[in-house]
Design a protein around this motif. Sequence first.
Motif, PDB file in Angstrom:
ATOM      1  N   PRO A   1       0.796  -1.236   0.000  1.00 25.60           N
ATOM      2  CA  PRO A   1       0.000   0.000   0.000  1.00 25.60           C
ATOM      3  C   PRO A   1       0.827   1.285   0.000  1.00 25.60           C
ATOM      4  O   PRO A   1       0.343   2.323  -0.439  1.00 25.60           O
ATOM      5  CB  PRO A   1      -0.835  -0.119   1.280  1.00 25.60           C
ATOM      6  N   CYS A   2       2.053   1.227   0.509  1.00 29.16           N
ATOM      7  CA  CYS A   2       2.900   2.431   0.515  1.00 29.16           C
ATOM      8  C   CYS A   2       3.523   2.694  -0.857  1.00 29.16           C
ATOM      9  O   CYS A   2       4.031   3.789  -1.105  1.00 29.16           O
ATOM     10  CB  CYS A   2       3.999   2.298   1.564  1.00 29.16           C
TER      11      CYS A   2
ATOM     12  N   ASN B   1       1.733   1.677  -3.760  1.00 27.59           N
ATOM     13  CA  ASN B   1       0.669   1.657  -4.758  1.00 27.59           C
ATOM     14  C   ASN B   1      -0.656   2.070  -4.116  1.00 27.59           C
ATOM     15  O   ASN B   1      -1.225   1.321  -3.310  1.00 27.59           O
ATOM     16  CB  ASN B   1       0.556   0.249  -5.353  1.00 27.59           C
ATOM     17  N   LYS B   2      -1.149   3.235  -4.492  1.00 27.31           N
ATOM     18  CA  LYS B   2      -2.382   3.773  -3.902  1.00 27.31           C
ATOM     19  C   LYS B   2      -3.594   2.901  -4.194  1.00 27.31           C
ATOM     20  O   LYS B   2      -4.575   2.903  -3.440  1.00 27.31           O
ATOM     21  CB  LYS B   2      -2.620   5.188  -4.427  1.00 27.31           C
ATOM     22  N   ASP B   3      -3.540   2.129  -5.273  1.00 28.19           N
ATOM     23  CA  ASP B   3      -4.698   1.331  -5.683  1.00 28.19           C
ATOM     24  C   ASP B   3      -5.061   0.241  -4.685  1.00 28.19           C
ATOM     25  O   ASP B   3      -6.171  -0.298  -4.744  1.00 28.19           O
ATOM     26  CB  ASP B   3      -4.437   0.694  -7.049  1.00 28.19           C
ATOM     27  N   VAL B   4      -4.140  -0.116  -3.776  1.00 25.77           N
ATOM     28  CA  VAL B   4      -4.426  -1.222  -2.856  1.00 25.77           C
ATOM     29  C   VAL B   4      -4.610  -0.770  -1.407  1.00 25.77           C
ATOM     30  O   VAL B   4      -4.697  -1.603  -0.512  1.00 25.77           O
ATOM     31  CB  VAL B   4      -3.321  -2.304  -2.928  1.00 25.77           C
ATOM     32  N   ILE B   5      -4.696   0.542  -1.172  1.00 25.26           N
ATOM     33  CA  ILE B   5      -4.742   1.004   0.220  1.00 25.26           C
ATOM     34  C   ILE B   5      -6.026   0.603   0.939  1.00 25.26           C
ATOM     35  O   ILE B   5      -6.070   0.603   2.171  1.00 25.26           O
ATOM     36  CB  ILE B   5      -4.544   2.537   0.317  1.00 25.26           C
ATOM     37  N   TYR B   6      -7.074   0.258   0.203  1.00 28.45           N
ATOM     38  CA  TYR B   6      -8.316  -0.191   0.826  1.00 28.45           C
ATOM     39  C   TYR B   6      -8.394  -1.712   0.929  1.00 28.45           C
ATOM     40  O   TYR B   6      -9.381  -2.245   1.435  1.00 28.45           O
ATOM     41  CB  TYR B   6      -9.528   0.331   0.042  1.00 28.45           C
ATOM     42  N   LYS B   7      -7.360  -2.390   0.449  1.00 29.81           N
ATOM     43  CA  LYS B   7      -7.388  -3.848   0.396  1.00 29.81           C
ATOM     44  C   LYS B   7      -6.290  -4.497   1.233  1.00 29.81           C
ATOM     45  O   LYS B   7      -6.508  -5.557   1.831  1.00 29.81           O
ATOM     46  CB  LYS B   7      -7.228  -4.323  -1.050  1.00 29.81           C
ATOM     47  N   ILE B   8      -5.116  -3.899   1.238  1.00 28.54           N
ATOM     48  CA  ILE B   8      -3.958  -4.513   1.872  1.00 28.54           C
ATOM     49  C   ILE B   8      -3.445  -3.612   2.998  1.00 28.54           C
ATOM     50  O   ILE B   8      -3.160  -2.437   2.791  1.00 28.54           O
ATOM     51  CB  ILE B   8      -2.834  -4.779   0.850  1.00 28.54           C
ATOM     52  N   GLY B   9      -3.331  -4.192   4.184  1.00 27.67           N
ATOM     53  CA  GLY B   9      -2.831  -3.457   5.341  1.00 27.67           C
ATOM     54  C   GLY B   9      -1.383  -3.777   5.630  1.00 27.67           C
ATOM     55  O   GLY B   9      -0.802  -4.709   5.075  1.00 27.67           O
ATOM     56  N   ARG B  10      -0.814  -2.993   6.544  1.00 31.33           N
ATOM     57  CA  ARG B  10       0.579  -3.221   6.936  1.00 31.33           C
ATOM     58  C   ARG B  10       0.683  -3.065   8.443  1.00 31.33           C
ATOM     59  O   ARG B  10      -0.153  -2.433   9.086  1.00 31.33           O
ATOM     60  CB  ARG B  10       1.526  -2.258   6.225  1.00 31.33           C
ATOM     61  N   ILE B  11       1.716  -3.657   8.990  1.00 29.18           N
ATOM     62  CA  ILE B  11       2.015  -3.491  10.398  1.00 29.18           C
ATOM     63  C   ILE B  11       3.476  -3.086  10.528  1.00 29.18           C
ATOM     64  O   ILE B  11       4.353  -3.696   9.918  1.00 29.18           O
ATOM     65  CB  ILE B  11       1.718  -4.771  11.213  1.00 29.18           C
ATOM     66  N   HIS B  12       3.719  -2.019  11.288  1.00 27.66           N
ATOM     67  CA  HIS B  12       5.077  -1.577  11.576  1.00 27.66           C
ATOM     68  C   HIS B  12       5.462  -2.070  12.965  1.00 27.66           C
ATOM     69  O   HIS B  12       4.715  -1.856  13.931  1.00 27.66           O
ATOM     70  CB  HIS B  12       5.168  -0.046  11.546  1.00 27.66           C
ATOM     71  N   LEU B  13       6.597  -2.701  13.066  1.00 28.81           N
ATOM     72  CA  LEU B  13       7.064  -3.237  14.337  1.00 28.81           C
ATOM     73  C   LEU B  13       8.305  -2.458  14.782  1.00 28.81           C
ATOM     74  O   LEU B  13       9.363  -2.549  14.144  1.00 28.81           O
ATOM     75  CB  LEU B  13       7.386  -4.723  14.188  1.00 28.81           C
ATOM     76  N   PRO B  14       8.202  -1.673  15.847  1.00 30.08           N
ATOM     77  CA  PRO B  14       9.299  -0.782  16.258  1.00 30.08           C
ATOM     78  C   PRO B  14      10.365  -1.498  17.088  1.00 30.08           C
ATOM     79  O   PRO B  14      10.417  -1.388  18.318  1.00 30.08           O
ATOM     80  CB  PRO B  14       8.571   0.279  17.089  1.00 30.08           C
TER      81      PRO B  14
ATOM     82  N   ILE C   1      10.024  10.520 -12.576  1.00 28.92           N
ATOM     83  CA  ILE C   1       9.887   9.225 -11.918  1.00 28.92           C
ATOM     84  C   ILE C   1       8.460   9.077 -11.415  1.00 28.92           C
ATOM     85  O   ILE C   1       7.790  10.079 -11.135  1.00 28.92           O
ATOM     86  CB  ILE C   1      10.894   9.105 -10.743  1.00 28.92           C
ATOM     87  N   GLN C   2       7.990   7.850 -11.311  1.00 31.30           N
ATOM     88  CA  GLN C   2       6.657   7.606 -10.771  1.00 31.30           C
ATOM     89  C   GLN C   2       6.610   8.057  -9.309  1.00 31.30           C
ATOM     90  O   GLN C   2       7.505   7.743  -8.520  1.00 31.30           O
ATOM     91  CB  GLN C   2       6.318   6.124 -10.866  1.00 31.30           C
ATOM     92  N   LEU C   3       5.555   8.793  -8.943  1.00 30.18           N
ATOM     93  CA  LEU C   3       5.422   9.303  -7.589  1.00 30.18           C
ATOM     94  C   LEU C   3       4.286   8.619  -6.843  1.00 30.18           C
ATOM     95  O   LEU C   3       3.291   8.209  -7.437  1.00 30.18           O
ATOM     96  CB  LEU C   3       5.150  10.812  -7.589  1.00 30.18           C
ATOM     97  N   VAL C   4       4.447   8.524  -5.527  1.00 24.31           N
ATOM     98  CA  VAL C   4       3.332   8.200  -4.653  1.00 24.31           C
ATOM     99  C   VAL C   4       3.045   9.457  -3.837  1.00 24.31           C
ATOM    100  O   VAL C   4       3.965  10.123  -3.366  1.00 24.31           O
ATOM    101  CB  VAL C   4       3.643   7.006  -3.725  1.00 24.31           C
ATOM    102  N   THR C   5       1.774   9.785  -3.704  1.00 24.49           N
ATOM    103  CA  THR C   5       1.414  11.043  -3.045  1.00 24.49           C
ATOM    104  C   THR C   5       0.435  10.832  -1.888  1.00 24.49           C
ATOM    105  O   THR C   5      -0.124  11.800  -1.371  1.00 24.49           O
ATOM    106  CB  THR C   5       0.789  12.024  -4.062  1.00 24.49           C
ATOM    107  N   HIS C   6       0.224   9.585  -1.497  1.00 28.82           N
ATOM    108  CA  HIS C   6      -0.741   9.286  -0.446  1.00 28.82           C
ATOM    109  C   HIS C   6      -0.081   8.957   0.890  1.00 28.82           C
ATOM    110  O   HIS C   6      -0.729   8.452   1.804  1.00 28.82           O
ATOM    111  CB  HIS C   6      -1.636   8.124  -0.871  1.00 28.82           C
TER     112      HIS C   6
END
Length: 266
Positions: free
Chosen positions: A9-10, A12-25, A248-253
């Motif tokens: 999801p970070c 590709n904006k197209d999957v932000i409603y479908k694929i989640g992520r977890i950050h482990l600090p 270059i291709q950008l992500v803006t979300h």
Amino acid sequence: MESKLLGHPCFNKDVIYKIGRIHLPVAKSCNIKCNYCDKNISCINDHHPGACSKVLTPQEALLRYKDITSKDQTIKIVGISGPGDPLFNQETFETFELIRNYDAQAEFCISTNGLLLEDLAEVLLNYNVKYVTVTVNAVDSNIAQNIYEFAMYNELLYFGKEAAELIVHKQQHGIYKASEFGLVVKVNTVLIPGINSHHIEKIAARVKELGATVMNIMPLIPYAKFSDIEKPSCSVLAQAREKCSKIIQLVTHCKQCRSDEAGLLV
């Protein structure tokens, strides 16, 4: 490359409603001091990269992964982005190993300053890391020396121009090597008014040449030594993104997430 982007999801904006992520600090220590970074800020209400309520041990990270994924079936990406630099902490690799043994389907990513990426790119492949984000704020050491206070490499401390030259060199070689190994590389660039705001297009052109797939231009969040620099306006940020989108291709979300975020990127 397009197919590789679809699952994160970070990237590709197209999957932000479908694929989640977890950050482990789990990555406590850092080998670079950025002038906009303050690791002492860790309140639950702070929302900036590197913030977390608690640094976890690898065993605690596994327990958190088990707990969160048992409740949220969207999570497919396991990321380590801080609060320090993942590649500078052995706990990063211990965490990947624990989670991989528990869930062979997990896909891993890291967010790094890039100082150790050239040295450890092949190691990342062995841990099934597929995505790497490198924060590149300059490709010219004359500019970089105004952004970084020091760097530690091979147990030696570097300051000033010497540190800047080392950081720029290692970041660029790291991006190239990671890309050559097939890792999907995204570059994060913090737009800092009066410091690197005139330099963003050169960063975009250079990282694209080195093999980066996408770029994310983020506004400065004023902290630490840069607390007196005004956050760039929406128009300044939009102009930089417009110019770089031709290169270059950008992500803006991007939400400039904390190091302990979990769930969908919405």
